[in-house]
Motif scaffolding. Structure first.
Motif, PDB file in Angstrom:
ATOM      1  N   TRP A  72       0.828  -1.197   0.000  1.00 31.62           N
ATOM      2  CA  TRP A  72       0.000   0.000   0.000  1.00 31.62           C
ATOM      3  C   TRP A  72       0.864   1.250   0.000  1.00 31.62           C
ATOM      4  O   TRP A  72       1.972   1.275   0.546  1.00 31.62           O
ATOM      5  N   ILE A  73       0.321   2.290  -0.602  1.00 34.58           N
ATOM      6  CA  ILE A  73       0.984   3.592  -0.620  1.00 34.58           C
ATOM      7  C   ILE A  73       0.183   4.550   0.257  1.00 34.58           C
ATOM      8  O   ILE A  73      -1.036   4.673   0.115  1.00 34.58           O
ATOM      9  N   ASN A  74       0.867   5.209   1.171  1.00 33.29           N
ATOM     10  CA  ASN A  74       0.241   6.184   2.057  1.00 33.29           C
ATOM     11  C   ASN A  74       0.968   7.506   1.863  1.00 33.29           C
ATOM     12  O   ASN A  74       2.077   7.689   2.350  1.00 33.29           O
ATOM     13  N   GLY A  75       0.342   8.424   1.116  1.00 35.88           N
ATOM     14  CA  GLY A  75       1.023   9.673   0.789  1.00 35.88           C
ATOM     15  C   GLY A  75       2.172   9.383  -0.155  1.00 35.88           C
ATOM     16  O   GLY A  75       1.974   8.871  -1.250  1.00 35.88           O
ATOM     17  N   ILE A  76       3.386   9.647   0.281  1.00 40.32           N
ATOM     18  CA  ILE A  76       4.551   9.375  -0.561  1.00 40.32           C
ATOM     19  C   ILE A  76       5.265   8.095  -0.132  1.00 40.32           C
ATOM     20  O   ILE A  76       6.262   7.706  -0.735  1.00 40.32           O
ATOM     21  N   SER A  77       4.757   7.442   0.908  1.00 44.32           N
ATOM     22  CA  SER A  77       5.402   6.236   1.433  1.00 44.32           C
ATOM     23  C   SER A  77       4.773   4.992   0.831  1.00 44.32           C
ATOM     24  O   SER A  77       3.553   4.846   0.819  1.00 44.32           O
ATOM     25  N   LYS A  78       5.625   4.101   0.299  1.00 43.01           N
ATOM     26  CA  LYS A  78       5.163   2.806  -0.180  1.00 43.01           C
ATOM     27  C   LYS A  78       5.711   1.742   0.750  1.00 43.01           C
ATOM     28  O   LYS A  78       6.912   1.670   0.996  1.00 43.01           O
ATOM     29  N   TYR A  79       4.817   0.907   1.270  1.00 43.47           N
ATOM     30  CA  TYR A  79       5.194  -0.085   2.257  1.00 43.47           C
ATOM     31  C   TYR A  79       5.322  -1.467   1.623  1.00 43.47           C
ATOM     32  O   TYR A  79       4.684  -1.762   0.608  1.00 43.47           O
ATOM     33  N   GLU A  80       6.133  -2.303   2.241  1.00 43.19           N
ATOM     34  CA  GLU A  80       6.184  -3.702   1.849  1.00 43.19           C
ATOM     35  C   GLU A  80       4.810  -4.332   2.105  1.00 43.19           C
ATOM     36  O   GLU A  80       4.024  -3.827   2.914  1.00 43.19           O
ATOM     37  N   ALA A  81       4.547  -5.437   1.427  1.00 38.94           N
ATOM     38  CA  ALA A  81       3.245  -6.092   1.555  1.00 38.94           C
ATOM     39  C   ALA A  81       2.908  -6.352   3.025  1.00 38.94           C
ATOM     40  O   ALA A  81       3.703  -6.931   3.763  1.00 38.94           O
ATOM     41  N   GLY A  82       1.737  -5.883   3.437  1.00 42.08           N
ATOM     42  CA  GLY A  82       1.247  -6.111   4.791  1.00 42.08           C
ATOM     43  C   GLY A  82       1.841  -5.229   5.859  1.00 42.08           C
ATOM     44  O   GLY A  82       1.504  -5.382   7.041  1.00 42.08           O
ATOM     45  N   GLN A  87      -2.684  -1.964   7.810  1.00 46.49           N
ATOM     46  CA  GLN A  87      -2.588  -3.414   7.635  1.00 46.49           C
ATOM     47  C   GLN A  87      -2.075  -4.085   8.910  1.00 46.49           C
ATOM     48  O   GLN A  87      -2.622  -5.103   9.357  1.00 46.49           O
ATOM     49  N   LYS A  88      -1.033  -3.522   9.493  1.00 40.76           N
ATOM     50  CA  LYS A  88      -0.438  -4.117  10.698  1.00 40.76           C
ATOM     51  C   LYS A  88      -1.398  -4.055  11.880  1.00 40.76           C
ATOM     52  O   LYS A  88      -1.464  -4.982  12.697  1.00 40.76           O
ATOM     53  N   ARG A  89      -2.165  -2.971  11.980  1.00 41.90           N
ATOM     54  CA  ARG A  89      -3.103  -2.845  13.093  1.00 41.90           C
ATOM     55  C   ARG A  89      -4.253  -3.836  12.973  1.00 41.90           C
ATOM     56  O   ARG A  89      -4.685  -4.414  13.976  1.00 41.90           O
ATOM     57  N   VAL A  90      -4.751  -4.025  11.754  1.00 44.36           N
ATOM     58  CA  VAL A  90      -5.819  -5.007  11.543  1.00 44.36           C
ATOM     59  C   VAL A  90      -5.312  -6.403  11.883  1.00 44.36           C
ATOM     60  O   VAL A  90      -5.990  -7.177  12.586  1.00 44.36           O
ATOM     61  N   THR A  91      -4.129  -6.741  11.390  1.00 45.14           N
ATOM     62  CA  THR A  91      -3.559  -8.061  11.657  1.00 45.14           C
ATOM     63  C   THR A  91      -3.367  -8.283  13.149  1.00 45.14           C
ATOM     64  O   THR A  91      -3.726  -9.341  13.694  1.00 45.14           O
ATOM     65  N   TRP A  92      -2.815  -7.280  13.846  1.00 44.81           N
ATOM     66  CA  TRP A  92      -2.597  -7.390  15.295  1.00 44.81           C
ATOM     67  C   TRP A  92      -3.908  -7.584  16.034  1.00 44.81           C
ATOM     68  O   TRP A  92      -4.011  -8.454  16.914  1.00 44.81           O
ATOM     69  N   LEU A  93      -4.913  -6.805  15.683  1.00 44.21           N
ATOM     70  CA  LEU A  93      -6.187  -6.873  16.388  1.00 44.21           C
ATOM     71  C   LEU A  93      -6.830  -8.242  16.225  1.00 44.21           C
ATOM     72  O   LEU A  93      -7.331  -8.826  17.190  1.00 44.21           O
ATOM     73  N   MET A  94      -6.814  -8.785  15.012  1.00 44.34           N
ATOM     74  CA  MET A  94      -7.402 -10.108  14.800  1.00 44.34           C
ATOM     75  C   MET A  94      -6.641 -11.171  15.590  1.00 44.34           C
ATOM     76  O   MET A  94      -7.242 -12.090  16.159  1.00 44.34           O
ATOM     77  N   GLU A  95      -5.316 -11.049  15.648  1.00 47.18           N
ATOM     78  CA  GLU A  95      -4.521 -12.005  16.424  1.00 47.18           C
ATOM     79  C   GLU A  95      -4.887 -11.952  17.901  1.00 47.18           C
ATOM     80  O   GLU A  95      -4.975 -12.995  18.572  1.00 47.18           O
ATOM     81  N   GLN A  96      -5.104 -10.741  18.418  1.00 46.98           N
ATOM     82  CA  GLN A  96      -5.475 -10.599  19.828  1.00 46.98           C
ATOM     83  C   GLN A  96      -6.827 -11.237  20.122  1.00 46.98           C
ATOM     84  O   GLN A  96      -7.073 -11.705  21.241  1.00 46.98           O
TER      85      GLN A  96
END
Length: 221
Positions: A72-82, A87-96
């Motif tokens: 995903w791209i957020n503003g000028i930042s492009k992140y590695e997949a996930g 993305q990281k917050r959704v993944t963390w929340l589901m794990e919890q």
């Protein structure tokens, strides 16, 4: 409703949007089955890379999960997949909560892509809801978790509360004056709890143990 019927239903319900950029289901086709949780954001962000019609055609064979497998791209930042913050917050929340986000049916209230909510036609929510009803007949979730709970049309929680009604309860989110909201309602003859979290693009649930425990309690319906 069978999966093949779902694809045809999607094309009928969303017939005026088929040529627009957008995405329908964020998770893989394997999540189109009964499950405890249904995740719902507002709409896909960015410039768009596929049409809603094409996304529907791929829906029953899709193996990717947007929260894990897309860069995903957020503003000028492009992140590695996930690795984007949302993305990281959704993944963390589901794990919890004891779940793998790959196994959770995930979508957005509105399927058309926009760079910001200011460019979004919120009237499209009513059109898209017809398809959500069909998916919910299959998933039968105990809990619908929405991202964004402001009392405005730019909030998936506000749309569901206005449509489905119910007595609302709130708890502190652990971030300033923001709160987490919920109400119980009936969808397709089943009791369902609708939860509205502050949007996870801005709200980080990590370390908010009271919010996690509150969500776990909702899952014990």
């Amino acid at each position: 409703m069978a999966k093949l019927e779902l694809r045809q239903k999607a094309k009928e319900t969303l017939r005026y949007l088929l040529d627009d950029y957008g995405e329908v289901i964020y998770s893989s086709s394997d999540t189109l089955k009964e499950g405890d949780i249904y995740l719902m954001g507002l709409n896909p962000g960015g410039d768009g890379f596929t049409s809603i019609g094409s996304h529907i055609d791929q829906m029953l064979t899709r193996t990717d999960n947007s929260y894990l497998d897309e860069s995903w791209i957020n503003g000028i930042s492009k992140y590695e997949a996930g690795q984007a913050p949302l993305q990281k917050r959704v993944t963390w929340l589901m794990e919890q909560l004891g779940y793998d986000v790959r196994d959770i049916c995930a979508t957005n209230l509105i399927f058309t892509t926009s760079k910001s909510s200011n460019e979004l036609c919120f009237g499209l929510a009513g059109i898209c809801w017809g398809f959500h009803e069909s998916v919910l007949e299959i998933v039968k979730p105990k809990l619908i978790i929405t991202f964004g709970n402001a009392e405005t049309s730019a909030s998936p929680y506000f749309f569901l509360k206005s449509l489905l009604k119910g007595n609302e309860t709130t708890i502190a989110s652990g971030h300033g004056k923001w709160v987490c909201k919920s109400f119980n309602t009936e969808i397709n003859g089943r009791e369902t709890c609708i939860v509205g979290l502050p949007h996870l693009s801005y709200y980080n649930p990590q370390g908010k143990t009271e919010v996690v425990d509150w969500l776990k309690e909702k899952l014990r319906i």
